[in-house]
Design a protein around this motif. Structure first.
Motif, short mmCIF file in Angstrom:
data_model
loop_
_atom_site.label_atom_id
_atom_site.label_comp_id
_atom_site.label_asym_id
_atom_site.label_seq_id
_atom_site.Cartn_x
_atom_site.Cartn_y
_atom_site.Cartn_z
N MET A 201 8.07 3.29 4.54
CA MET A 201 7.94 4.25 5.64
C MET A 201 7.23 3.59 6.81
N LYS A 202 7.57 4.04 8.02
CA LYS A 202 6.99 3.44 9.23
C LYS A 202 5.52 3.81 9.34
N THR A 203 4.70 2.79 9.53
CA THR A 203 3.26 3.02 9.62
C THR A 203 2.70 2.20 10.78
N VAL A 204 2.00 2.88 11.67
CA VAL A 204 1.44 2.19 12.84
C VAL A 204 0.00 1.78 12.55
N VAL A 205 -0.33 0.56 12.91
CA VAL A 205 -1.66 0.01 12.69
C VAL A 205 -2.23 -0.46 14.02
N LYS A 206 -3.44 0.00 14.34
CA LYS A 206 -4.11 -0.47 15.56
C LYS A 206 -4.78 -1.81 15.28
N LEU A 207 -4.82 -2.67 16.29
CA LEU A 207 -5.46 -3.99 16.15
C LEU A 207 -6.54 -4.13 17.21
N PHE A 208 -7.59 -4.88 16.85
CA PHE A 208 -8.68 -5.09 17.80
C PHE A 208 -9.11 -6.56 17.81
N ALA A 209 -9.75 -6.92 18.93
CA ALA A 209 -10.40 -8.22 19.11
C ALA A 209 -9.41 -9.37 18.85
N GLU B 121 5.97 3.86 -0.02
CA GLU B 121 5.18 5.09 -0.08
C GLU B 121 3.93 4.93 -0.92
N SER B 122 3.91 3.90 -1.77
CA SER B 122 2.74 3.68 -2.61
C SER B 122 1.86 2.55 -2.08
N ALA B 123 2.11 2.15 -0.85
CA ALA B 123 1.41 0.98 -0.32
C ALA B 123 -0.10 1.21 -0.23
N THR B 124 -0.83 0.14 -0.54
CA THR B 124 -2.29 0.16 -0.46
C THR B 124 -2.75 -0.75 0.68
N ALA B 125 -4.07 -0.77 0.89
CA ALA B 125 -4.61 -1.66 1.92
C ALA B 125 -4.27 -3.12 1.63
N ALA B 126 -4.24 -3.48 0.34
CA ALA B 126 -3.86 -4.86 -0.01
C ALA B 126 -2.42 -5.15 0.39
N ASP B 127 -1.54 -4.17 0.20
CA ASP B 127 -0.14 -4.34 0.61
C ASP B 127 -0.03 -4.45 2.13
N LEU B 128 -0.84 -3.67 2.83
CA LEU B 128 -0.85 -3.72 4.29
C LEU B 128 -1.23 -5.10 4.78
N ALA C 125 -10.87 0.03 0.63
CA ALA C 125 -10.88 -0.91 -0.49
C ALA C 125 -9.45 -1.40 -0.67
N PRO C 126 -9.26 -2.52 -1.39
CA PRO C 126 -7.88 -3.02 -1.57
C PRO C 126 -6.93 -1.96 -2.15
N THR C 127 -7.47 -1.05 -2.95
CA THR C 127 -6.61 -0.07 -3.61
C THR C 127 -6.43 1.23 -2.81
N THR C 128 -7.07 1.33 -1.66
CA THR C 128 -6.97 2.55 -0.86
C THR C 128 -5.53 2.75 -0.37
N PRO C 129 -4.95 3.95 -0.60
CA PRO C 129 -3.59 4.20 -0.11
C PRO C 129 -3.56 4.24 1.41
N VAL C 130 -2.50 3.66 1.99
CA VAL C 130 -2.42 3.63 3.45
C VAL C 130 -1.09 4.15 4.00
N ALA C 131 -0.06 4.23 3.16
CA ALA C 131 1.26 4.57 3.68
C ALA C 131 1.24 5.96 4.32
N GLY C 132 1.89 6.06 5.47
CA GLY C 132 2.02 7.34 6.12
C GLY C 132 0.78 7.77 6.90
N ARG C 133 -0.31 7.02 6.79
CA ARG C 133 -1.50 7.39 7.55
C ARG C 133 -1.27 7.11 9.04
N THR C 134 -1.87 7.92 9.87
CA THR C 134 -1.72 7.74 11.31
C THR C 134 -3.01 7.21 11.94
N ASP C 135 -3.96 6.85 11.09
CA ASP C 135 -5.28 6.45 11.61
C ASP C 135 -5.72 5.12 11.00
N LEU C 136 -4.79 4.15 10.98
CA LEU C 136 -5.10 2.84 10.41
C LEU C 136 -5.49 1.85 11.51
#
Lengths: 81, 147
Positions: free
Chosen positions: A1-9, A26-33, A61-72
């Motif tokens: 699924m499409k997931t937008v990630v903000k980048l800094f610095a 859909e099961s992606a974690t921070a490690a997958d990101l 954490a590496p295991t934190t789910p991230v897919a579909g979040r709009t605040d990454l």
């Protein structure tokens, strides 16, 4: 699924953009990101392992789910003060 | 008071804002733009932040300080944007009943700020190069200019 990630610095400079859209499972974690970012932007490779990932206002954490979040957000170690 | 600002920091007003008749001690910390770092000369710093998370983390730090010390009032202001040598980048003011509490709480706030609050500084060196400061990462060292 499409997931937008903000980048800094330095991450923003290396990617050449303030945000990226990644296609994650859909099961992606921070490690997958982190892996997906490295594939999408090879220029991030030198700092990939040190990048911090935020979900909302908290560090993931590496295991934190991230897919579909709009605040990454992804950024290198902080240096305020 | 928690604030991110592009304006110069009024540390006198911040200090006044934490004063209280319940406090016997007020501690103020100022971070200022230093010229020399490990032999290299800075001409300016640029600060950037992830504002929503930075403000949330600063509020968390203030709340944690209040659980550990009898903080009467606390204020943290961090400046963003382009800062010249000597400019104030951050101000932390804390009032407590006694001085050791105020010193410890103030030190905790600035130390943790530097560890967890998503704000970054970019060095503008005197050779014209720029470099984000990211502790613990291997930065490419800018080639020294040869004359």
């Amino acid at each position: 699924m499409k997931t937008v990630v903000k980048l800094f610095a330095r991450a923003r400079d290396l990617a050449g953009s303030p945000a990226l859209e990644l296609d994650l499972s859909e099961s992606a974690t921070a490690a997958d990101l982190r892996l997906a970012l490295g594939k999408r932007v090879p220029a991030l490779e030198p700092i990939l392992s040190s990048l911090l990932i935020a979900v909302g206002n908290d560090y993931a954490a590496p295991t934190t789910p991230v897919a579909g979040r709009t605040d990454l957000a992804v950024f290198p170690p902080v240096s305020g003060g | 008071m928690i604030q991110l600002t592009h304006a110069s920091i009024d540390f006198a007003a911040l200090t006044e804002s934490v004063r209280s008749t319940q406090a016997g001690a007020v501690v103020l910390f100022l971070g200022t733009v230093r010229e020399m770092t490990q032999g290299r000369q800075t001409v300016a710093l640029d600060y950037d932040a992830y504002p929503e998370m930075a403000e949330a983390k600063l509020k968390e730090l203030e709340a944690e300080a209040r659980t550990r010390w009898p903080v009467i009032e606390a204020g943290i202001v961090h400046r963003l944007g382009h800062l010249e040598l000597g400019d104030i980048s951050v101000a932390v003011a804390v009032s407590c009943p006694h001085r050791h509490q105020a010193f410890d709480a103030g030190r905790f706030l600035i130390d943790r700020l530097k560890e967890v609050v998503p704000i970054w500084k970019k060095e503008n060196w005197n050779d014209g190069s720029t470099e984000w400061v990211h502790p613990g990462t291997d930065q490419p060292v800018a080639a020294p200019s040869k004359h």
